[in-house]
Write a protein that holds these residues in place. Structure first.
Motif, PDB file in Angstrom:
ATOM      1  N   ASP A  66       0.979  -1.266   0.050  1.00  0.00           N
ATOM      2  CA  ASP A  66      -0.011  -0.058   0.232  1.00  0.00           C
ATOM      3  C   ASP A  66       0.941   1.461   0.084  1.00  0.00           C
ATOM      4  O   ASP A  66       0.615   2.297  -0.756  1.00  0.00           O
ATOM      5  N   ILE A  67       1.877   1.222   0.668  1.00  0.00           N
ATOM      6  CA  ILE A  67       2.758   2.351   0.817  1.00  0.00           C
ATOM      7  C   ILE A  67       3.558   2.717  -0.700  1.00  0.00           C
ATOM      8  O   ILE A  67       3.362   3.746  -1.108  1.00  0.00           O
TER       9      ILE A  67
ATOM     10  N   LYS B  19       8.032  -9.666  -3.725  1.00  0.00           N
ATOM     11  CA  LYS B  19       7.554  -9.972  -5.011  1.00  0.00           C
ATOM     12  C   LYS B  19       6.166  -9.121  -5.024  1.00  0.00           C
ATOM     13  O   LYS B  19       5.808  -8.418  -6.142  1.00  0.00           O
ATOM     14  N   LEU B  20       5.288  -8.999  -4.118  1.00  0.00           N
ATOM     15  CA  LEU B  20       4.145  -8.251  -4.162  1.00  0.00           C
ATOM     16  C   LEU B  20       4.207  -6.779  -4.374  1.00  0.00           C
ATOM     17  O   LEU B  20       3.680  -6.465  -5.331  1.00  0.00           O
ATOM     18  N   VAL B  21       5.295  -6.312  -3.591  1.00  0.00           N
ATOM     19  CA  VAL B  21       5.703  -4.820  -4.011  1.00  0.00           C
ATOM     20  C   VAL B  21       6.099  -4.537  -5.543  1.00  0.00           C
ATOM     21  O   VAL B  21       5.446  -3.756  -6.208  1.00  0.00           O
ATOM     22  N   LYS B  22       6.952  -5.623  -6.097  1.00  0.00           N
ATOM     23  CA  LYS B  22       7.152  -5.621  -7.264  1.00  0.00           C
ATOM     24  C   LYS B  22       6.058  -5.432  -8.347  1.00  0.00           C
ATOM     25  O   LYS B  22       5.981  -4.740  -9.356  1.00  0.00           O
ATOM     26  N   THR B  23       5.077  -6.718  -8.221  1.00  0.00           N
ATOM     27  CA  THR B  23       3.801  -6.646  -8.951  1.00  0.00           C
ATOM     28  C   THR B  23       3.211  -5.470  -8.903  1.00  0.00           C
ATOM     29  O   THR B  23       2.503  -5.005  -9.801  1.00  0.00           O
ATOM     30  N   ALA B  24       3.023  -4.837  -7.832  1.00  0.00           N
ATOM     31  CA  ALA B  24       2.022  -3.912  -7.410  1.00  0.00           C
ATOM     32  C   ALA B  24       2.583  -2.737  -8.246  1.00  0.00           C
ATOM     33  O   ALA B  24       1.632  -1.948  -8.832  1.00  0.00           O
ATOM     34  N   VAL B  25       3.780  -2.447  -8.293  1.00  0.00           N
ATOM     35  CA  VAL B  25       4.241  -0.869  -8.945  1.00  0.00           C
ATOM     36  C   VAL B  25       5.121  -1.154  -9.860  1.00  0.00           C
ATOM     37  O   VAL B  25       5.582  -0.227 -10.573  1.00  0.00           O
ATOM     38  N   GLU B  26       5.575  -2.551 -10.517  1.00  0.00           N
ATOM     39  CA  GLU B  26       6.555  -2.549 -11.522  1.00  0.00           C
ATOM     40  C   GLU B  26       7.706  -1.647 -11.565  1.00  0.00           C
ATOM     41  O   GLU B  26       7.625  -0.841 -12.254  1.00  0.00           O
ATOM     42  N   PRO B  27       8.762  -1.816 -10.582  1.00  0.00           N
ATOM     43  CA  PRO B  27       9.788  -0.594 -10.567  1.00  0.00           C
ATOM     44  C   PRO B  27      10.521  -0.784 -11.753  1.00  0.00           C
ATOM     45  O   PRO B  27      10.766  -1.805 -12.700  1.00  0.00           O
ATOM     46  N   ASP B  28      11.205   0.241 -12.251  1.00  0.00           N
ATOM     47  CA  ASP B  28      12.061   0.150 -13.512  1.00  0.00           C
ATOM     48  C   ASP B  28      13.374  -0.476 -13.107  1.00  0.00           C
ATOM     49  O   ASP B  28      14.002  -0.803 -14.007  1.00  0.00           O
ATOM     50  N   GLU B  29      13.686  -0.270 -11.744  1.00  0.00           N
ATOM     51  CA  GLU B  29      15.192  -0.484 -11.365  1.00  0.00           C
ATOM     52  C   GLU B  29      14.933  -1.164  -9.997  1.00  0.00           C
ATOM     53  O   GLU B  29      14.573  -0.612  -9.020  1.00  0.00           O
ATOM     54  N   ILE B  30      15.753  -2.368  -9.901  1.00  0.00           N
ATOM     55  CA  ILE B  30      15.438  -2.935  -8.523  1.00  0.00           C
ATOM     56  C   ILE B  30      16.852  -3.105  -8.116  1.00  0.00           C
ATOM     57  O   ILE B  30      17.700  -3.726  -8.987  1.00  0.00           O
ATOM     58  N   LEU B  31      17.417  -2.183  -7.190  1.00  0.00           N
ATOM     59  CA  LEU B  31      18.776  -2.326  -6.721  1.00  0.00           C
ATOM     60  C   LEU B  31      19.146  -3.202  -5.636  1.00  0.00           C
ATOM     61  O   LEU B  31      18.271  -3.020  -4.525  1.00  0.00           O
ATOM     62  N   LEU B  32      19.834  -4.219  -5.582  1.00  0.00           N
ATOM     63  CA  LEU B  32      20.355  -4.712  -4.409  1.00  0.00           C
ATOM     64  C   LEU B  32      21.546  -4.145  -3.628  1.00  0.00           C
ATOM     65  O   LEU B  32      22.434  -3.940  -4.292  1.00  0.00           O
ATOM     66  N   VAL B  33      21.195  -3.910  -2.501  1.00  0.00           N
ATOM     67  CA  VAL B  33      22.438  -3.290  -1.643  1.00  0.00           C
ATOM     68  C   VAL B  33      23.319  -4.204  -0.919  1.00  0.00           C
ATOM     69  O   VAL B  33      22.609  -5.182  -0.197  1.00  0.00           O
ATOM     70  N   VAL B  34      24.279  -4.153  -1.445  1.00  0.00           N
ATOM     71  CA  VAL B  34      25.416  -5.136  -0.747  1.00  0.00           C
ATOM     72  C   VAL B  34      26.723  -4.755   0.220  1.00  0.00           C
ATOM     73  O   VAL B  34      27.337  -3.782  -0.312  1.00  0.00           O
ATOM     74  N   ASP B  35      26.927  -5.137   1.220  1.00  0.00           N
ATOM     75  CA  ASP B  35      28.042  -4.689   2.044  1.00  0.00           C
ATOM     76  C   ASP B  35      29.186  -5.146   1.571  1.00  0.00           C
ATOM     77  O   ASP B  35      29.234  -6.381   1.393  1.00  0.00           O
ATOM     78  N   ALA B  36      30.360  -4.392   1.210  1.00  0.00           N
ATOM     79  CA  ALA B  36      31.575  -4.626   0.652  1.00  0.00           C
ATOM     80  C   ALA B  36      32.218  -5.808   1.309  1.00  0.00           C
ATOM     81  O   ALA B  36      32.926  -6.445   0.917  1.00  0.00           O
ATOM     82  N   MET B  37      31.996  -5.937   2.750  1.00  0.00           N
ATOM     83  CA  MET B  37      32.611  -6.820   3.759  1.00  0.00           C
ATOM     84  C   MET B  37      32.172  -8.217   3.701  1.00  0.00           C
ATOM     85  O   MET B  37      32.655  -8.939   4.408  1.00  0.00           O
TER      86      MET B  37
ATOM     87  N   LYS C 130      17.138 -14.398  -8.234  1.00  0.00           N
ATOM     88  CA  LYS C 130      16.379 -15.350  -8.775  1.00  0.00           C
ATOM     89  C   LYS C 130      14.706 -14.736  -8.512  1.00  0.00           C
ATOM     90  O   LYS C 130      13.596 -15.061  -9.280  1.00  0.00           O
ATOM     91  N   LYS C 131      14.445 -14.274  -6.994  1.00  0.00           N
ATOM     92  CA  LYS C 131      13.253 -14.033  -6.696  1.00  0.00           C
ATOM     93  C   LYS C 131      12.687 -12.649  -7.347  1.00  0.00           C
ATOM     94  O   LYS C 131      11.561 -12.572  -7.717  1.00  0.00           O
ATOM     95  N   LEU C 132      13.667 -11.828  -7.651  1.00  0.00           N
ATOM     96  CA  LEU C 132      13.123 -10.190  -8.004  1.00  0.00           C
ATOM     97  C   LEU C 132      13.646  -9.993  -9.253  1.00  0.00           C
ATOM     98  O   LEU C 132      13.119  -8.948  -9.817  1.00  0.00           O
ATOM     99  N   ASN C 133      14.431 -10.771  -9.855  1.00  0.00           N
ATOM    100  CA  ASN C 133      15.185 -10.375 -11.230  1.00  0.00           C
ATOM    101  C   ASN C 133      15.763  -8.803 -11.019  1.00  0.00           C
ATOM    102  O   ASN C 133      15.400  -7.972 -11.628  1.00  0.00           O
TER     103      ASN C 133
END
Lengths: 445, 306
Positions: free
Chosen positions: A170-171, A206-224, A238-241
């Motif tokens: 919803d948000i 996944k539900l958020v993705k389906t609801a708003v179809e983001p143009d860009e999904i960025l995975l944030v990863v700690d360099a450590m 695999k889950k979010l492409n």
């Protein structure tokens, strides 16, 4: 700095090869074993390292290489090429929607730095003339929304929130209508940190993705991140492409092997790297430049870009003229130092210079920004005449300058001595006679 | 659910990764050869045990094979467990409180899980009927003070704080005074996450520690420094432990986020290289998922078959 220790090890190893006229298969194998250790110590995933080394070995131990005139150069070239393959291509831009708003969704493990990166990214987009909106969809971590709001206030960028009692779907939807009614063309959606194996929480994304179809999904990863980076990245992808990676906390001493692993496993590009605590500390990532930085060929392109951004062209031309005539004064020096400092922390800049990135000297050299403050204070405590002509500075003047700048006479003496050396060096540079010892940075002996 | 089951559940992923693969390396082959050691190397490194510790372990095993004339892989597996135990053995997990004001200072890099860990420790002692107080010493990160405040409200525990951007040492000073005045058993001081390589921030941390030490001495309180490490972290955890230890002398480690797929092998490396005891491990989100580190159970849970 990230990758610098890996760079140093690889360069040491390759340097040993370079010294050899002829190469035996054992030479190559020994070198590759060291390459393997260097990569493993940098937390590159074991399987990827194994493949990487195998590929190089197959290419390097062949007849053409071993019997060529310059086998060592050939091997180095192969390592270079494979490393660039591993890091992957040139720089990738964000996907921008042709029909605004563009939606960027930040996902990742707890503590990887999503919220901070969201703020930093908003700043970059805003500087590029976009109208970003930060949307707070982390309803789980206490005060996560507040954190985003504070960042928004600091950046003067709107933050959309519906409190922590609403569903993230919803948000996300709510942020869309808010964006269109507030003329925002880009939405950065901050989501809660979650484990990649938490089915329920991954389903939520996944539900958020389906609801708003983001143009860009960025995975944030700690360099450590260690060996587990491949599992995390693979699961999220695999889950979010996902579309790209933000690598955070690269200003520590992590060797950053996780970045190589993630690229290899997902095939998705690293788009941004977080390089510090401040909101300005997020940079676009250039894999090709990073590969050459690792191999000690420097990152001149980034250095030039930084310089162009912060150096006053007219002043630079004046300075060049002065340098040529050897009329360089302490005043010019102060000017120049200010401009260089505008470009960013010294150690980062030095790391981009060819031959400097992996150098041991650089590693042991703590560029103390405080020391630079002292130098500024000392020069500021001089009279204009003293700055133009330091030879007039006698004992009592030295004392006055030391007192005025809150330093001591030794520091004043050191600066004057170093300035003299710099002038001498400039003279050599002008006459094209730089010694074989290479370029020594003045003031940071 | 008892401790052992819970630990085992939390470590289920760890087990699937390590146990199955370790036993499959040793069983199902006729003799001890280079392949065996290479496979072992692969498993250990992938568990983040670290290059140095992995190679030391394997060297020891090779010596065992030589010295004890071991022929069967299954026998070597027992030696492997023994060698691993040797690296972890003397650990005593958990935190005990003395009969006076106990101060715990929690340090770590950004995002390791300091604040959540603090809440869990506080909840545990509060439940035991102890008088607990928190200090919001992370005056840097946006929302950090609120985050601790929310936890305090949930747990019914007082949180001493100043506004964002204020001096962390001053917060610590106030907190010790308040804890003493209100006769607390335990004061837990949060600190801002910082990368251990940021010299100025590490200097600030030292200053906070000096203030706490001085105040503790004056008020007859004990001080314990806990370093929070994220199990997802690779070999950088060793560097973190080293530098934080040099700065504020770390008394114990809390290893968080063991409920993911990270193998937690970094524990072995940290213990082996730095000899800092592991006190607590986090195996889940719930309060009771913060557990005392017990090496026997840990290894058993790590290596026993389901």
């Amino acid at each position: 700095m990230i990758f610098s220790s890996l760079a140093e090890k690889l360069q040491d190893t390759l340097a040993k090869l370079r010294g050899k006229g002829k190469l035996s298969e054992d030479d190559v194998k020994a070198a590759l074993k060291e390459v393997k250790m260097a990569l493993l110590e940098a937390d590159v995933n074991y399987k990827i390292v194994k493949d990487f080394v195998k590929k190089i070995e197959e290419r390097a131990v062949g007849k053409e290489v071993m019997e060529s005139l310059t086998p060592a150069q050939q091997v180095i070239k192969i390592v270079n090429e494979e490393l660039q393959n591993l890091m992957g291509g040139t720089q990738s831009e964000l996907n921008i929607s042709s029909k605004p708003p563009t939606i960027i969704m930040m996902v990742g493990l707890q503590g990887s730095g999503k919220t901070t990166s969201a703020g930093k990214l908003a700043r970059i987009l805003s500087n590029k003339g976009k109208q970003p909106l930060l949307a707070a969809a982390d309803v789980y971590r206490p005060a996560a929304i507040r954190q985003l709001q504070v960042l928004g206030e600091r950046l003067d960028i709107p933050v959309f929130s519906m409190g922590d009692k609403k569903d993230p779907v919803d948000i996300a939807k709510g942020s869309l209508s808010y964006a269109s009614s507030h003329n925002c063309d880009t939405i950065i959606l901050d989501t809660a940190g979650r484990l990649h194996i938490d089915e329920e929480m991954m389903e939520e994304l996944k539900l958020v993705k389906t609801a708003v179809e983001p143009d860009e999904i960025l995975l944030v990863v700690d360099a450590m991140t260690g060996q587990d980076a491949v599992n995390v990245a693979d699961n999220f992808d695999k889950k979010l492409n996902i579309d790209g990676i933000v690598l955070t906390k690269t200003d520590g001493d992590a060797r950053g092997g996780a970045a190589l692993s993630i690229k290899a496993v997902t095939g998705k590009p690293i788009k941004f790297v977080g390089t510090g605590e401040k909101l300005a500390d997020l940079e676009q990532f250039h894999p090709d430049r990073m590969a050459s930085r690792i191999l000690g060929m420097g990152d001149v392109l980034s250095l030039i870009e930084k310089a162009e951004k912060s150096i006053d062209k007219k002043k630079a031309a004046e300075l060049e003229e002065k340098l040529r005539k050897n009329e360089f004064t302490l005043e010019d020096f102060l000017d120049q130092m200010d401009q260089v400092r505008n470009m960013g922390p010294m150690d980062q800049l030095l790391g981009m210079m060819p031959g400097m990135s992996g150098s041991k000297q650089l590693k042991n050299m703590q560029v103390d920004e405080k020391q630079l403050d002292h130098i500024e204070a000392i020069i500021n405590s001089m009279t204009p005449e003293e700055r133009r002509n330091p030879s007039v500075i006698n004992g009592s003047r030295r004392k006055r300058i030391a007192q005025g700048s809150g330093t001591n006479i030794q520091e004043v003496n050191r600066l004057l001595k170093q300035f003299k050396q710099t002038k001498k060096m400039m003279k050599q540079l002008n006459s094209g006679k730089l010694g074989k010892g290479g370029f020594k940075m003045p003031f940071f002996g | 659910m008892n401790f052992f089951q819970r630990l085992k559940n939390g470590l289920k992923k760890t087990q699937k990764g390590l146990v199955d693969r370790v036993s499959s390396i040793f069983s199902g082959r006729s003799g001890i050869d280079d392949d065996l050691f290479e496979e072992l190397e692969e498993v250990l490194i992938q568990a983040d045990v670290g290059v140095k510790t992995t190679f030391a372990l394997i060297e020891n095993l090779k010596e065992d094979v030589e010295n004890e004339d071991i022929k069967e892989p299954e026998v070597l597996m027992d030696y492997f467990h023994k060698e691993l135990k040797k690296l972890l053995q003397d650990e005593e997990g958990g935190i005990g409180l003395d009969d006076k004001l106990n101060i715990i200072m929690v340090v770590g890099v950004n995002g390791a899980g300091k604040t959540t860990t603090i809440a869990k420790i506080a909840g545990r002692f509060k439940e035991q009927g102890k008088r607990v107080m928190l200090a919001a010493g992370d005056t840097f990160r946006a929302g950090a003070i609120e985050q601790l405040q929310i936890w305090g409200d949930r747990l019914g525990i007082n949180v001493i704080s100043q506004q964002e951007g204020s001096d962390a040492a001053a917060v610590a000073y106030d907190a010790v005074q308040a804890a003493k005045a209100r006769e607390m058993d335990l004061l837990i001081i949060d600190t801002a996450g910082r990368l251990h390589t940021q010299k100025n921030l590490m200097e600030e941390l030292k200053k906070v520690k000096r203030i706490i030490d001085a105040q503790a001495a004056e008020n007859n309180a004990s001080v314990e420094v806990l370093l929070v490490l994220d199990a997802t972290t690779g070999q950088n955890a060793i560097s973190q432990a080293k530098i934080f230890n040099d700065a504020v002398k770390v008394d114990g480690i809390v290893l968080t986020k063991l409920d993911g797929t990270a193998k937690g092998g970094i524990v072995v490396a940290v213990k082996n290289e730095l000899n800092i005891p592991i006190k607590l491990i986090g195996v889940g989100e719930a309060a009771e998922d913060l557990q005392d580190f017990n090496p026997e159970e840990f290894i058993k849970a790590l290596f026993s078959a389901e």
